[in-house]
Design a protein around this motif. Structure first.
Motif, PDB file in Angstrom:
ATOM      1  N   LEU A 531       0.866  -1.171   0.000  1.00  0.00           N
ATOM      2  CA  LEU A 531       0.000   0.000   0.000  1.00  0.00           C
ATOM      3  C   LEU A 531       0.907   1.227   0.000  1.00  0.00           C
ATOM      4  CD1 LEU A 531      -2.628  -0.984   2.751  1.00  0.00           C
ATOM      5  CD2 LEU A 531      -2.510  -1.685   0.356  1.00  0.00           C
ATOM      6  N   THR A 532       0.747   2.083  -0.997  1.00  0.00           N
ATOM      7  CA  THR A 532       1.640   3.223  -1.108  1.00  0.00           C
ATOM      8  C   THR A 532       0.935   4.401  -1.753  1.00  0.00           C
ATOM      9  OG1 THR A 532       3.813   3.950  -1.945  1.00  0.00           O
ATOM     10  CG2 THR A 532       2.555   2.463  -3.340  1.00  0.00           C
ATOM     11  N   THR A 533       1.466   5.584  -1.521  1.00  0.00           N
ATOM     12  CA  THR A 533       0.964   6.754  -2.232  1.00  0.00           C
ATOM     13  C   THR A 533       1.587   6.783  -3.627  1.00  0.00           C
ATOM     14  OG1 THR A 533       2.768   8.155  -1.442  1.00  0.00           O
ATOM     15  CG2 THR A 533       0.748   8.081  -0.113  1.00  0.00           C
ATOM     16  N   ALA A 534       1.047   7.631  -4.487  1.00  0.00           N
ATOM     17  CA  ALA A 534       1.618   7.768  -5.827  1.00  0.00           C
ATOM     18  C   ALA A 534       3.061   8.263  -5.739  1.00  0.00           C
ATOM     19  CB  ALA A 534       0.765   8.728  -6.655  1.00  0.00           C
ATOM     20  N   HIS A 535       3.329   9.187  -4.824  1.00  0.00           N
ATOM     21  CA  HIS A 535       4.706   9.645  -4.644  1.00  0.00           C
ATOM     22  C   HIS A 535       5.607   8.506  -4.183  1.00  0.00           C
ATOM     23  CE1 HIS A 535       3.011  13.828  -4.547  1.00  0.00           C
ATOM     24  NE2 HIS A 535       4.161  14.083  -5.152  1.00  0.00           N
ATOM     25  N   GLY A 536       5.112   7.702  -3.253  1.00  0.00           N
ATOM     26  CA  GLY A 536       5.916   6.609  -2.705  1.00  0.00           C
ATOM     27  C   GLY A 536       6.150   5.471  -3.678  1.00  0.00           C
ATOM     28  N   SER A 537       5.344   5.412  -4.748  1.00  0.00           N
ATOM     29  CA  SER A 537       5.461   4.297  -5.700  1.00  0.00           C
ATOM     30  C   SER A 537       6.607   4.468  -6.686  1.00  0.00           C
ATOM     31  CB  SER A 537       4.154   4.130  -6.475  1.00  0.00           C
ATOM     32  OG  SER A 537       3.983   5.184  -7.420  1.00  0.00           O
TER      33      SER A 537
END
Length: 601
Positions: A531-537
């Motif tokens: 599970l990640t944010t778009a920035h974290g991906s």
């Protein structure tokens, strides 16, 4: 070396062999790390000195490892790999460097610093920011204040275009740092740039400087690189303007790449072959990002060809949407496929955690923040534990949730201990408890007596409904009703006693927190959903990706520019190799991006 060159495509080979300034425009999945590692190995084996710079420590370690798998071991003293900050830190005191890597580069460097700078600890830095905000009479978070401080420092300490109160905040912060004799990470590069500018420090004496993720460089990092280019190092910068998603960190993006190409008359090479995504996924992502005006024109090619799937679906509400994503995550796990759920914000990920937890889907969350740490979940758990075995800590959590202040809570505890009884008004008056505090307690104690009776009679569902109802009635901002509803779903007993459910959830919590600390699943386990944010991906890839929250007003967010948001969506979409799910809800209109990607008319 001919063997490793044969593994590169023509464009990658052109980058690897060019000895002058080079701008490599690398689309997602273009093999940029492989290209950089090959180029560095070739240069080392011909006797050149090479420095390679990345943005994260993990990326630096991976790049160095890949270089040394290709290069001769004798090249270690002529190779320096690190982040902008770590390399700059070495430059301040090159004579103190003890490692084998980069020894020949750092030996003989000129530096005006006798000792390394004293770096402030992150917690202390944040406390200085908060103090500067408070003393300036401002109302903002340390997170919002930090980029303002960095922008002003980057401009030399003064910025006429900002409000006087913001300038005062920056001045106070800088004075606090000076008084403490410490600097922050940004100061490292600023000081090194200043020393190279006045000639008291020499740039790194390297033949070649390679920089990864060049679109993410800010003004200070651009200047740092330019000093080396002007000193004679051949610069090879690799980046993708379509993946520039850090404008809030003052990344230069397209403008920085364009400026570099012009200033250094660099050879521009498009690494446009994507080795990750199926053609259907890449086509949808390219159709979206091509709407941007501030970008380098390019055509992308999917080396894997067609055979992928892009699915758009609109659900009744967020709960239904997240449940569908969780169920798909379990299917992917059963089939041995890598799976990620990507959201625009961390708040969405918190609710996704609840959907995963209640369905027993193993997952990891990139920021390490657990749903079990949310005050809504803690309050629900504490109240249920009180019904099993009262404790002072759980009672404090529940009373704080209901709005009782610390002083009244202390007096209540002195009066009743952990015994939850209604008491008389004289009891409260004699104990000095406020009217508000006594009302909170008496209301809670009456409800608690009813819950206890329901528990004793085995009416667990009735008990649980009452607990959630009271928690909802007493919820106060900034607590979130949606997260409280998620807590209800996590703790709701199904064909078991309250004690058994608490034990089950506690075991899940411990297992989940252990999983969040791991970079990979335990041996013998199947793939774990991320599970990640778009920035974290950014920088990651998965067989299947599900992007949630594509509703109008949510993604794109109005907190950044439309072009930045498109780039962020482009990054999220191009994490998928085989299957891409994109979803929203029927509560709002579908996001503009769903239309622009050609998924609906």
């Amino acid at each position: 070396m001919n063997e490793i060159l044969e593994e590169l495509n023509p464009e990658q080979r052109q980058v690897a062999l060019h000895t002058g300034h080079t701008l490599a425009i690398a689309c997602p999945g273009a093999g940029k790390t492989k290209t950089m590692a090959t180029k560095a190995a070739l240069l080392l084996d011909q006797g050149d000195k090479v420095c390679a710079v990345t943005f994260t420590r993990d990326a630096a370690l991976e790049l160095r490892e890949r270089i040394m798998k290709l290069a001769q071991p004798s090249g270690k003293p002529r190779l320096l790999v690190g982040t902008f900050h770590s390399v700059s830190l070495l430059m301040t005191t090159p004579h103190k460097h003890k490692g084998e890597f980069g020894r020949e580069i750092l030996t003989g460097m000129r530096s005006p610093f006798a000792s390394p700078p004293n770096l402030v600890k992150e917690g202390v830095r944040v406390s200085y920011v908060i103090r500067a905000i408070r003393e300036s009479g401002l109302k903002m978070t340390a997170r919002d204040a930090t980029p303002i401080i960095e922008q002003v420092k980057e401009a030399g300490g003064k910025l006429e275009t900002i409000d006087p109160e913001l300038q005062q905040m920056v001045d106070i912060y800088c004075q606090l740092m000076t008084d403490a004799g410490v600097i922050d990470f940004q100061d490292i590069i600023l000081r090194v740039n200043s020393a190279m500018r006045d000639g008291s420090m020499s740039p790194l004496p390297v033949d070649h400087l390679l920089i990864d993720e060049y679109q993410d460089t800010d003004k200070a990092q651009y200047e740092w690189a330019a000093h080396h280019g002007k000193a004679g190092a051949a610069l090879t910068v690799v980046g993708d303007d379509d993946q520039s998603i850090y404008a809030f960190r003052r990344a230069l993006g397209f403008g920085g790449m364009e400026k570099f190409a012009t200033q250094f008359n660099a050879l521009q090479v498009l690494l446009g072959t994507n080795y990750r995504c199926r053609a259907e996924i890449l086509a949808a992502a390219e159709q979206l990002v091509s709407r941007n005006r501030q970008r380098i024109e390019k055509r992308l090619f999917a080396a894997k060809g067609p055979g992928g799937t892009v699915i758009w679906e609109s659900f009744k509400d967020n709960a239904t949407e997240y449940a569908a994503a969780a169920e798909e995550a379990m299917i992917a796990r059963d089939e041995g496929a890598g799976f990620a759920v990507i959201a625009r914000t961390n708040d969405e990920l918190t609710l996704l955690q609840a959907a995963m937890t209640t369905r027993g889907v193993p997952y990891r969350k990139t920021d390490g923040r657990s749903i079990f740490d949310c005050p809504e979940v803690q309050a629900c758990a504490a109240l249920l534990r009180l019904l099993v075995k009262p404790s002072s800590n759980d009672l404090d959590i529940v009373l704080a949730w209901a709005g009782m202040d610390v002083e009244d809570t202390r007096k209540i505890r002195k009066l009743f201990g952990v015994n939850i009884m209604i008491g008389s008004r004289d009891d409260f008056r004699n104990a000095g408890i406020s009217e508000k505090g006594s009302e909170i307690w008496r209301t809670f104690a009456k409800r608690f007596a009813g819950w206890t009776s329901a528990k004793e009679q085995g009416f667990v569902a009735t008990l649980f409904f009452g607990v959630h109802e009271w928690l909802s009635e007493t919820l106060q901002k900034p607590n979130n009703q949606a997260i409280l509803d998620a807590a209800r779903d996590i703790y709701k007993p199904v064909d078991c006693t309250l004690e058994e459910q608490l034990a089950t959830v506690r075991a899940r919590e411990e297992k989940q927190k252990a999983a969040d600390k791991k970079e990979a699943p335990l041996e013998g386990e199947g793939p774990v959903a991320l599970l990640t944010t778009a920035h974290g991906s950014k920088g990651l890839e998965f067989d299947r990706v599900w992007i949630v929250g594509l509703d109008t007003g949510a993604f794109p967010s109005d907190k950044s520019s439309l072009e930045e948001e498109r780039r962020l969506m482009f990054v999220a979409m191009t994490r998928a190799k085989e299957t891409l799910y994109i979803s929203g809800t029927k509560v709002k209109k579908p996001s503009l991006f769903v239309v622009e990607a050609g998924l609906i008319q």
